[in-house]
Enzyme design. Structure first.
Site: not given
Length: 300
Positions: A15, A42, A45, A135, A244, A279
């Protein structure tokens, strides 16, 4: 509460977060106030969120043969997440650019090796919950759910992809979506979170959960019962990791033997705490922080 095992099939992204004074107009060059680099995706996380919430976690993923892929493996090792990752020889590890304005965000995703995850690499180990997002390719998720045995299959249908979600709903025990994703899957149900959850619960095996930001979350059981958990007031700094955090804590609670109501409260507590930190990964709360917020009685 007992420690359960959660298998997560999903993505890892590097990210890049740009903190903006405002969103740029078309054709405009705008200076960011700050630039931050965080691990994300995702799947990753949610795996870390579940591990911090107290679950034993296995991560199934596809990474590039690059420094970002190496960083993902190192991160999971530090977080106590067991990795079952394939390394793609050509495609890079996924990347996301997050445009942050105040407490809101817009995300641009380059999936890279995430979209190369094959069904053959998606068989989960024996576990209590299998958690997936959208994803990675739907055939890989379908294969993981088909091989789940007696584990509960939880689909976080995000990012919104109605075609992929519709294909996977018959294999899903619990659907987890935010209000926007819910409306894409059940447009006739309107905008009320409870109505959306009830409409979606009829399409899956057990229940549907709709998260509604500051309003908390609603869980509707297939067959009628509706559970609600309000969100406690928090100072919102960054909402990037909130969904998440909810998913990971919710699944960790289920895997540990919690009922739907307790799991819903744990998810709301974790998501609320995540909003207070910048974050995605830094914001994912640990079990003690979640328990402390629940003990305050603000999430009922």
């Amino acid at each position: 509460m007992a420690t359960g095992h959660v298998a997560v099939i999903g993505s890892f992204n590097a990210d890049l977060v740009l903190d903006l004074p405002r969103m740029a107009a078309r054709g405009e060059t705008l200076a960011a106030r700050a630039l931050h680099r965080f691990p994300g995706g995702k799947g990753s996380n949610q795996a870390i969120a579940a591990a911090r919430a107290g679950a034993r976690v296995t991560m199934l993923a596809s990474l590039g043969t690059d420094a970002e892929g190496d960083a993902a493996l190192a991160l999971w090792a530090r977080e106590g997440v067991q990795a079952r990752a394939v390394r793609h020889p050509v495609l890079p590890t996924g990347m996301a650019v997050i445009l942050l304005e105040g407490g809101d965000n817009r995300i641009i995703l380059a999936p890279g090796a995430n979209m190369a995850l094959a069904a053959a690499d998606a068989a989960p180990p024996p576990c209590d919950v299998v958690l997936a997002q959208l994803e990675v390719p739907a055939p890989a998720i379908a294969a993981a759910f088909a091989a789940a045995g007696g584990a509960r299959r939880v689909l976080n249908a995000a990012p919104a992809d109605a075609a992929a979600a519709t294909r996977l709903l018959p294999l899903t025990d619990i659907l987890l979506v935010n209000a926007g994703e819910a409306m894409a899957l059940a447009p006739a149900a309107g905008q009320d979170a409870a109505a959306l959850a009830q409409a979606l619960a009829g399409q899956v095996g057990q229940a549907a959960v709709v998260t509604a930001g500051p309003a908390g979350a609603v869980l509707a059981m297939r067959g009628g019962a509706v559970l609600r958990a309000p969100a406690p007031p928090v100072a919102v700094r960054d909402t990037t990791g909130a969904g998440d955090a909810f998913a990971g804590a919710f699944c960790a609670a289920l895997a540990g033997g919690a009922d739907h109501a307790a799991a819903l409260r744990a998810g709301v507590a974790a998501g609320s705490l995540a909003c207070t930190v910048l974050g995605a990964v830094p914001s994912l709360p640990h079990r003690a922080a979640i328990a402390a917020l629940l003990d305050e009685g603000l999430v009922r």
